[in-house]
Scaffold this motif. Structure first.
Motif, short mmCIF file in Angstrom:
data_model
loop_
_atom_site.label_atom_id
_atom_site.label_comp_id
_atom_site.label_asym_id
_atom_site.label_seq_id
_atom_site.Cartn_x
_atom_site.Cartn_y
_atom_site.Cartn_z
N LYS A 259 -23.80 -9.93 26.28
CA LYS A 259 -23.25 -8.80 27.40
C LYS A 259 -23.44 -7.18 26.83
CE LYS A 259 -18.41 -10.08 27.87
NZ LYS A 259 -17.61 -10.74 29.11
N GLU A 260 -23.35 -6.63 27.92
CA GLU A 260 -22.77 -5.11 27.46
C GLU A 260 -20.84 -4.47 27.39
OE1 GLU A 260 -22.95 -0.89 28.38
OE2 GLU A 260 -24.98 -1.20 28.48
N VAL A 261 -20.61 -4.79 25.88
CA VAL A 261 -19.01 -4.60 26.44
C VAL A 261 -18.76 -3.02 26.61
CG1 VAL A 261 -16.71 -4.62 24.62
CG2 VAL A 261 -18.93 -6.55 24.13
N PHE A 262 -19.19 -2.21 25.90
CA PHE A 262 -18.36 0.02 25.88
C PHE A 262 -19.60 0.46 25.32
CE2 PHE A 262 -16.39 -1.74 22.27
CZ PHE A 262 -16.34 -0.60 21.57
N THR A 263 -19.83 1.34 25.79
CA THR A 263 -20.23 3.09 25.40
C THR A 263 -19.94 3.37 24.43
OG1 THR A 263 -21.77 3.38 27.31
CG2 THR A 263 -22.01 4.86 25.95
N LEU A 264 -20.19 3.79 22.91
CA LEU A 264 -19.79 4.59 21.96
C LEU A 264 -19.47 6.36 22.65
CD1 LEU A 264 -21.58 2.62 19.34
CD2 LEU A 264 -19.41 2.56 19.30
N ASP A 265 -19.04 6.71 21.55
CA ASP A 265 -18.32 7.98 22.34
C ASP A 265 -19.68 8.79 22.05
OD1 ASP A 265 -15.99 10.12 21.88
OD2 ASP A 265 -17.47 10.54 20.57
N LYS A 266 -20.26 9.96 22.38
CA LYS A 266 -21.13 10.93 22.51
C LYS A 266 -21.78 11.18 20.82
CE LYS A 266 -19.60 15.04 24.28
NZ LYS A 266 -19.99 15.85 25.13
N LYS A 267 -20.58 10.98 20.04
CA LYS A 267 -20.73 11.59 18.74
C LYS A 267 -21.44 10.57 18.04
CE LYS A 267 -17.49 15.28 18.68
NZ LYS A 267 -16.56 16.16 18.73
N HIS A 268 -20.96 9.31 18.49
CA HIS A 268 -21.58 8.40 17.36
C HIS A 268 -23.08 7.34 18.22
CE1 HIS A 268 -16.78 8.27 16.80
NE2 HIS A 268 -17.61 8.65 16.23
N THR A 269 -23.60 8.27 17.31
CA THR A 269 -24.65 7.50 18.03
C THR A 269 -26.08 6.83 16.80
OG1 THR A 269 -25.84 9.84 17.42
CG2 THR A 269 -25.14 9.57 19.98
N GLU A 270 -24.74 7.11 15.55
CA GLU A 270 -26.17 6.65 14.84
C GLU A 270 -25.27 4.70 13.72
OE1 GLU A 270 -29.59 8.78 12.98
OE2 GLU A 270 -27.64 9.80 12.98
N VAL A 271 -23.98 4.02 14.50
CA VAL A 271 -23.51 3.80 13.91
C VAL A 271 -23.92 2.51 13.23
CG1 VAL A 271 -22.05 1.83 14.22
CG2 VAL A 271 -21.90 3.67 15.76
N SER A 272 -24.09 2.31 11.42
CA SER A 272 -25.04 1.04 11.39
C SER A 272 -24.29 0.13 10.70
CB SER A 272 -25.70 2.51 10.09
OG SER A 272 -24.94 2.56 9.36
N GLY A 273 -22.79 0.14 10.56
CA GLY A 273 -21.73 -0.95 10.06
C GLY A 273 -20.28 -0.78 10.87
N MET A 274 -20.07 -2.10 10.78
CA MET A 274 -18.93 -2.59 12.13
C MET A 274 -18.17 -3.57 11.03
SD MET A 274 -18.96 -2.84 16.35
CE MET A 274 -19.80 -3.99 16.21
N ILE A 275 -17.24 -3.65 11.37
CA ILE A 275 -15.98 -4.82 11.65
C ILE A 275 -14.93 -4.92 12.73
CG2 ILE A 275 -16.85 -4.92 8.82
CD1 ILE A 275 -13.88 -4.16 8.29
N PHE A 276 -15.10 -5.69 12.50
CA PHE A 276 -13.35 -6.32 13.43
C PHE A 276 -12.34 -6.26 12.11
CE2 PHE A 276 -10.09 -9.55 15.10
CZ PHE A 276 -9.97 -7.92 16.00
N HIS A 277 -11.24 -5.75 12.46
CA HIS A 277 -10.56 -5.40 10.79
C HIS A 277 -9.48 -6.72 10.70
CE1 HIS A 277 -7.62 -4.06 8.32
NE2 HIS A 277 -8.91 -4.19 6.98
N GLN A 278 -8.97 -7.52 10.85
CA GLN A 278 -8.58 -8.59 10.82
C GLN A 278 -7.01 -7.95 10.93
OE1 GLN A 278 -8.63 -11.73 12.17
NE2 GLN A 278 -10.44 -11.39 12.57
N PRO A 279 -6.44 -7.05 10.46
CA PRO A 279 -5.04 -7.03 10.06
C PRO A 279 -4.21 -5.71 10.96
CG PRO A 279 -5.81 -6.68 8.04
CD PRO A 279 -7.65 -7.18 8.50
N THR A 280 -5.61 -4.86 10.74
CA THR A 280 -5.17 -3.95 12.44
C THR A 280 -5.64 -4.54 14.04
OG1 THR A 280 -7.24 -2.62 12.28
CG2 THR A 280 -5.38 -2.64 10.64
N GLN A 281 -6.62 -4.90 14.07
CA GLN A 281 -6.83 -6.30 14.64
C GLN A 281 -8.35 -4.94 16.11
OE1 GLN A 281 -6.39 -9.58 16.38
NE2 GLN A 281 -7.10 -9.04 14.28
N LYS A 282 -8.50 -3.82 14.97
CA LYS A 282 -9.24 -2.91 15.30
C LYS A 282 -10.94 -2.77 14.58
CE LYS A 282 -5.35 -0.56 17.74
NZ LYS A 282 -5.33 -0.43 18.42
N LEU A 283 -11.98 -2.68 15.85
CA LEU A 283 -12.63 -2.24 15.42
C LEU A 283 -13.49 -1.11 14.16
CD1 LEU A 283 -14.97 -2.98 18.43
CD2 LEU A 283 -15.55 -4.19 16.91
N TRP A 284 -13.73 -1.39 13.59
CA TRP A 284 -13.74 0.62 12.27
C TRP A 284 -15.27 0.32 11.98
CZ3 TRP A 284 -10.29 2.68 9.21
CH2 TRP A 284 -8.77 2.55 9.52
#
Length: 288
Positions: free
Chosen positions: A26-51
């Motif tokens: 399923k779709e979860v959310f739409t990225l900021d309009k400036k982020h149209t070419e995301v090519s890498g992503m992690i769910f960073h365990q210590p910060t519990q954020k998506l980088w």
């Protein structure tokens, strides 16, 4: 009458399978309009954020999102050019690794992986603490013949000791072949050792490898294509065997280039915006 019953039963089974697949992706959310070419992503365990990062032509920056899609921060990576950033990974200590190894034309000789210490991630401006440069042990021509363009890379995972790279096949006559290479997780210049040759399928837009992720426990790797996830149980270098691959069809085709485990049973992935199509979204695949 018997044929009708068999047909009806098959149709019902197919409908249920399709519905199940759609419920798991399923779709979860739409990225900021400036982020149209995301090519890498992690769910960073210590910060519990998506980088996240963007690829060639974009600033040398990392972008921080909450898991509900709130864009929270931009982090500048000092003194580094985004030659072609293609993936992000992390180790068990919370350090982040940037894969600056995009190689569309198969002729780069400055392939590198950049380390950012986890302790520095609270700053809005960060420095690289380690630079690992490498070369593919079996590449002799820059570029090779069009039938042998097997040295692009958009996917890797990091362990505390090594990096595992999964190449993107750009060859004329694409057949789904991709290579797995191993590079030491150290500062310096190294030979990337080829440890496996694997296959996906014969359609480039469905089967070229565009992202990779390693789960928190370090025992499963997920590889991404535009419409599939390939799961590989991971123990050691001998794990990369064709018979170990399980394929999950997403039932959705877009330019997906980033993938990460949120938990052992949840995968986040992001796509890029394509001309004439919508994009720049984050999706979730439930493996339960």
């Amino acid at each position: 009458m018997k044929k009708y019953i068999v047909f009806f039963s098959f149709s019902l089974l197919y409908a249920c399978s399709t519905k199940s697949q759609e419920n798991n992706f399923k779709e979860v959310f739409t990225l900021d309009k400036k982020h149209t070419e995301v090519s890498g992503m992690i769910f960073h365990q210590p910060t519990q954020k998506l980088w996240m990062l963007q690829d060639k032509g974009n600033p040398s920056e990392l972008y921080v999102y909450s898991v509900d899609g709130t864009f929270e921060n931009t982090v500048t990576v000092n003194n580094q050019e985004n030659t072609d950033w293609e993936d992000l990974s992390q180790d068990t200590n919370g350090n982040i690794y940037i894969g600056n190894f995009g190689n569309n034309d198969n002729k780069r000789k400055d392939l590198r992986i950049l380390k950012v210490d986890g302790s520095d991630l609270t700053s809005n401006s960060i420095n690289i603490s380690q630079e690992t440069t490498f070369y593919y042990e079996d590449q002799t021509d820059f570029p090779p013949k069009k039938s042998n363009l097997l040295y692009d890379c958009e996917a890797f995972v990091a362990t505390n000791d090594a990096f595992y790279l999964f190449t993107k096949n750009r060859s004329k006559g694409f057949d789904g072949t991709f290579y797995v290479y191993k590079v030491p997780n150290k500062n310096g210049n190294f030979k990337a050792e080829k440890i496996a040759t694997l296959e996906t399928c014969g359609q480039y837009k469905s089967c070229a490898i565009t992202g990779a992720a390693l789960n928190k426990n370090g025992n499963q790797i997920a590889l991404l294509t535009h419409d599939k996830v390939l799961l590989i149980p991971f123990v050691n270098d001998n794990s990369f065997k064709q018979e170990n691959i399980t394929i999950k069809e997403l039932g959705h085709n877009s330019q997906k280039e980033a993938i990460t485990f949120k938990s052992d049973k949840e995968l986040f992935m992001a796509d890029e915006s394509e001309k004439g199509k919508k994009g720049g979204k984050v999706f979730m695949l439930d493996l339960n």
